[in-house]
Design an enzyme around this catalytic site. Structure first.
Site, mmCIF file in Angstrom:
data_model
loop_
_atom_site.group_PDB
_atom_site.id
_atom_site.type_symbol
_atom_site.label_atom_id
_atom_site.label_comp_id
_atom_site.label_asym_id
_atom_site.label_seq_id
_atom_site.Cartn_x
_atom_site.Cartn_y
_atom_site.Cartn_z
ATOM 1 N N THR A 180 1.217 -2.430 -4.210
ATOM 2 C CA THR A 180 -0.180 -2.178 -4.571
ATOM 3 C C THR A 180 -0.416 -0.670 -4.561
ATOM 4 O O THR A 180 -0.238 -0.016 -5.574
ATOM 5 C CB THR A 180 -1.148 -2.910 -3.616
ATOM 6 N N LYS A 206 5.991 -4.217 1.299
ATOM 7 C CA LYS A 206 4.955 -3.388 0.692
ATOM 8 C C LYS A 206 3.899 -3.127 1.758
ATOM 9 O O LYS A 206 3.745 -3.862 2.722
ATOM 10 C CB LYS A 206 4.331 -4.048 -0.531
ATOM 11 N N THR A 217 -2.639 -6.152 5.878
ATOM 12 C CA THR A 217 -2.134 -6.802 4.662
ATOM 13 C C THR A 217 -0.727 -6.351 4.295
ATOM 14 O O THR A 217 -0.343 -6.350 3.126
ATOM 15 C CB THR A 217 -3.073 -6.533 3.472
#
Length: 243
Positions: A180, A206, A217
């Site tokens: 992201t 990630k 996250t």
């Protein structure tokens, strides 16, 4: 399987080169596919499928926050010792989404049917892939409607692009497909001997400043061709996560 140049051209770190990564090659038991679902309104890879044609023992740990995404709610309901697939999407974290859980049910139904047909085509003893054989990981923006239809329409392409033999570039595509805000893909590998057998441990991740609070996250996926039970995997994972 070609490399999506849009992923490279969008890097903030222009000095990163594919050759800088370790030589990840084939790992028995896992197949990889990536595609663009146009979740970012461009052609970058944003959906990744990990397919375990013979099934895979698994273990997971999730954010320690009381606020969790719909895909975590889904995954916590999966009690199977083995799974057949892990589907990862970027751009949408599936948090505060009124349609998020139902969307996963739609995707699981479609993906299970497609993988069952693939089993019939490629396996001597095909097995039915069930919804409860599938895990999900979602990352990206919170509070936006989950893009069920875009992801669903990408599943046939994911199935078509499944590669049973990997190389470094396929692993890089997977690592890039889950990014992201990261400035570069994150990959690692290790090989060691257990008894007289050499085993491989590969990982991709990630997350950019997303470890705190409570694991937030960050997504990390570790794969190995070692024959390890789910219970032992859970023990090892929790021990190393210090949970």
């Amino acid at each position: 399987m070609g490399i999506n140049l849009n992923n490279f051209l969008n890097y903030k770190n222009k000095d990163q080169k594919m050759g800088d990564f370790q030589d990840l090659d084939h790992l028995d038991g896992v197949s990889i596919s990536t595609t663009s679902g146009n979740l970012y309104n461009n052609k970058r890879d944003d959906i990744v499928l990990f397919y375990f044609r013979k099934g895979a023992n698994h273990a997971s740990v999730y954010t320690q926050s009381k606020l969790v995404s719909e895909n975590i709610k889904w995954n916590l309901k999966i009690k199977n010792k083995k799974i057949k697939a892990l589907l990862v999407n970027t751009r949408n974290a599936n948090v505060f989404t009124p349609n998020g859980f139902d969307g996963l049910r739609v995707l699981a139904d479609d993906l299970s049917n497609e993988l069952t047909e693939l089993q019939k085509k490629d396996e001597d003893e095909p097995e039915k892939v069930r919804q409860k054989d599938i895990l999900f990981a979602c990352t990206g923006t919170i509070g936006e409607r989950f893009p069920t239809e875009k992801i669903k329409s990408s599943i046939p392409d994911l199935i078509k692009k499944i590669k049973y033999t990997q190389n470094k570039y396929i692993w890089i595509k997977a690592a890039m497909g889950i990014m992201t805000t990261d400035q570069k893909p994150k990959l690692a590998m290790e090989e060691c001997n257990i008894g007289n057998r050499k085993v491989k441990i590969y990982g991709i991740a990630k997350g950019s400043g997303m470890i705190f609070p409570n694991m937030a996250t960050t997504l990390s996926f570790i794969f190995t061709d070692a024959a390890i039970s789910s219970s032992v995997l859970r023990t090892l994972l929790k021990k190393n996560m210090k949970l």
